[in-house]
Design a protein around this motif. Structure first.
Motif, mmCIF file in Angstrom:
data_model
loop_
_atom_site.group_PDB
_atom_site.id
_atom_site.type_symbol
_atom_site.label_atom_id
_atom_site.label_comp_id
_atom_site.label_asym_id
_atom_site.label_seq_id
_atom_site.Cartn_x
_atom_site.Cartn_y
_atom_site.Cartn_z
ATOM 1 N N LEU A 229 0.833 -1.203 0.000
ATOM 2 C CA LEU A 229 0.000 0.000 0.000
ATOM 3 C C LEU A 229 0.870 1.256 0.000
ATOM 4 O O LEU A 229 0.547 2.256 -0.655
ATOM 5 C CB LEU A 229 -0.944 -0.007 1.211
ATOM 6 N N GLY A 230 2.006 1.202 0.703
ATOM 7 C CA GLY A 230 2.927 2.348 0.713
ATOM 8 C C GLY A 230 3.484 2.636 -0.676
ATOM 9 O O GLY A 230 3.715 3.796 -1.037
ATOM 10 N N ARG A 231 3.702 1.576 -1.477
ATOM 11 C CA ARG A 231 4.181 1.793 -2.853
ATOM 12 C C ARG A 231 3.046 2.268 -3.750
ATOM 13 O O ARG A 231 3.258 3.071 -4.654
ATOM 14 C CB ARG A 231 4.837 0.504 -3.373
ATOM 15 N N LEU A 232 1.834 1.796 -3.498
ATOM 16 C CA LEU A 232 0.670 2.298 -4.236
ATOM 17 C C LEU A 232 0.462 3.789 -3.977
ATOM 18 O O LEU A 232 0.080 4.534 -4.879
ATOM 19 C CB LEU A 232 -0.599 1.549 -3.793
ATOM 20 N N LEU A 233 0.721 4.196 -2.749
ATOM 21 C CA LEU A 233 0.536 5.605 -2.372
ATOM 22 C C LEU A 233 1.399 6.517 -3.245
ATOM 23 O O LEU A 233 0.963 7.604 -3.644
ATOM 24 C CB LEU A 233 0.882 5.783 -0.882
ATOM 25 N N ILE A 234 2.633 6.079 -3.572
ATOM 26 C CA ILE A 234 3.519 6.901 -4.413
ATOM 27 C C ILE A 234 2.862 7.157 -5.771
ATOM 28 O O ILE A 234 2.750 8.292 -6.225
ATOM 29 C CB ILE A 234 4.885 6.206 -4.624
ATOM 30 N N VAL A 235 2.409 6.081 -6.426
ATOM 31 C CA VAL A 235 1.815 6.206 -7.770
ATOM 32 C C VAL A 235 0.564 7.081 -7.711
ATOM 33 O O VAL A 235 0.337 7.939 -8.564
ATOM 34 C CB VAL A 235 1.462 4.809 -8.342
ATOM 35 N N LEU A 236 -0.227 6.860 -6.678
ATOM 36 C CA LEU A 236 -1.466 7.627 -6.513
ATOM 37 C C LEU A 236 -1.156 9.122 -6.370
ATOM 38 O O LEU A 236 -1.817 9.971 -6.984
ATOM 39 C CB LEU A 236 -2.176 7.113 -5.259
ATOM 40 N N MET A 237 -0.140 9.454 -5.563
ATOM 41 C CA MET A 237 0.215 10.860 -5.347
ATOM 42 C C MET A 237 0.760 11.501 -6.627
ATOM 43 O O MET A 237 0.474 12.664 -6.918
ATOM 44 C CB MET A 237 1.224 10.984 -4.205
ATOM 45 N N LEU A 238 1.527 10.727 -7.410
ATOM 46 C CA LEU A 238 2.064 11.278 -8.665
ATOM 47 C C LEU A 238 0.942 11.532 -9.661
ATOM 48 O O LEU A 238 0.953 12.537 -10.377
ATOM 49 C CB LEU A 238 3.102 10.320 -9.270
#
Length: 391
Positions: A229-238
């Motif tokens: 989920l922490g790695r998903l958060l990066i893509v979502l924020m970008l």
């Protein structure tokens, strides 16, 4: 690197105990870092290079004849790589076989995890596009998708943890790292949510995504699935910041290939306040992965165009073979029943087309069976699978 980052209070240790056994848990200080980030010339150059690379990636997904084609595969590759960092043993072929419903021998729990990751990403992006903000509620919803089937389904999907967790070691007193106690999770998350929406701290959207990722991993708010989920958060924020239109970045490839350094960088933030060292690593990862994704897209375009030219010269079977090729560009693994249903062609016609493509070296039958054959567009699959072998 800032001379004074070692003076940063990155958090406090709190005495706690589990079953009478005392241990110390780490509660991170709220973001942004204090003293503020020191972006020296090297770090600014790295950040700008990452932004240019993201711009190129955004540009190429806009000029592709069918961007969905590439996104379909990119998302699968990112899901696979992110899950592999957690120990999943699936390959890209396993995942595509699973999606074909032709999955004998495929490690089902592993593939379900990857499939759940794609659901979680899709859900997050749909909510964002519908105007919903990146928020704790959205993270909980995505977590529910991430753990709804398979191994993590008993680990409170969609619920912040109410019990301690620890990383590395048999118990918290002997662990490598112990995130905040359960009663500190909500205050830490509330502070993180404020940081996600802050506009007055002069931190660039790219750096904000990098800082938020570390903070999320440090809080470790769920019983399972925090890394993914922490790695998903990066893509979502970008995507939310407009740095990407689509989730076309497989950053987990960089984290996977430099896994030890990834964990060392997270630790160095917690133990030394070295946010700059983490951002250097993070910006390098964004630039490198964006460049690879652009390169992959260009190679696939070249492959598809070249193979179409060869099929046009294939005589009477060319029309059928081109229709089949079009289907294989959407899904590199296909079966005769699936092709027949999708294209409305007779089985004999499909078999003649497949034979023509096999004789040109484009396709390979991968089961070795007489029935239930699965055909792979091998070069396409090879390009997509680069770096995606299980650890």
């Amino acid at each position: 690197m800032s001379a004074d980052h070692s003076l940063r209070a990155t958090g406090t240790y709190i005495n706690s105990n589990l079953n009478g056994q005392p241990y110390k848990a780490f509660v991170p200080s709220r973001l942004p870092p204090d003293p503020p980030l020191h972006l020296d010339h090297e770090l600014v150059t790295l950040r700008d290079r990452a932004l240019v690379a993201l711009g190129e990636l955004k540009g190429i997904t806009r000029i592709l004849p069918d961007a969905r084609l590439f996104l379909y595969q990119y998302v699968r590759k990112e899901a696979l790589l992110s899950s592999q960092i957690e120990g999943t043993q699936s390959s890209l072929s396993d995942l595509l076989m699973f999606e074909l419903d032709e999955a004998p021998g495929v490690p089902l729990d592993d593939v379900r995890e990857v499939s759940n990751y794609m659901d979680a990403l899709e859900h997050g992006l749909q909510r964002l596009r519908g105007g919903f903000p990146i928020s704790l509620r959205l993270l909980r919803e995505m977590h529910e998708h991430l753990l709804r089937r398979g191994r993590g389904s008993s680990k409170a999907p969609g619920e912040f943890r109410r019990t301690p967790v620890w990383i590395g070691g048999p118990s918290p007193d002997r662990a490598q790292f112990v995130p905040p106690p359960a009663d500190h999770v909500q205050p830490c998350l509330d502070a993180l949510e404020k940081f996600l929406h802050a506009t007055d701290d002069s931190i660039s959207p790219l750096a904000r995504a990098g800082l938020a990722h570390v903070q999320f991993e440090t809080i470790h708010p769920f019983l399972d699935g925090n890394g993914r989920l922490g790695r998903l958060l990066i893509v979502l924020m970008l995507c939310d910041a407009g740095l990407l239109d689509e989730p076309s970045l497989y950053l987990s490839l960089f984290f996977k290939s430099r896994r030890d350094e990834y964990y060392q960088r997270l630790d160095a933030v917690r133990t030394q306040g070295d946010w700059e060292g983490w951002l250097r690593f993070f910006f390098e990862g964004i630039a490198s992965t964006s460049g690879q994704a652009v390169d992959t897209a260009q190679r696939l375009l070249q492959l598809f165009n070249g193979d179409r030219e060869r099929l046009r010269a294939a005589g009477r079977i060319a029309g059928t073979a081109l229709q089949l090729h079009d289907s294989f560009t959407r899904h590199p693994l296909r079966t005769i029943p699936k092709l027949s249903k999708e294209l409305g062609l007779s089985k004999p016609a499909i078999m003649r087309g497949l034979d023509a493509m096999q004789s040109l070296g484009m396709l390979r039958e991968i089961t070795g069976k007489k029935r239930y054959k699965v055909f792979a567009y091998q070069t396409y699959l090879d390009i997509l699978s680069e770096g995606a072998q299980p650890l």
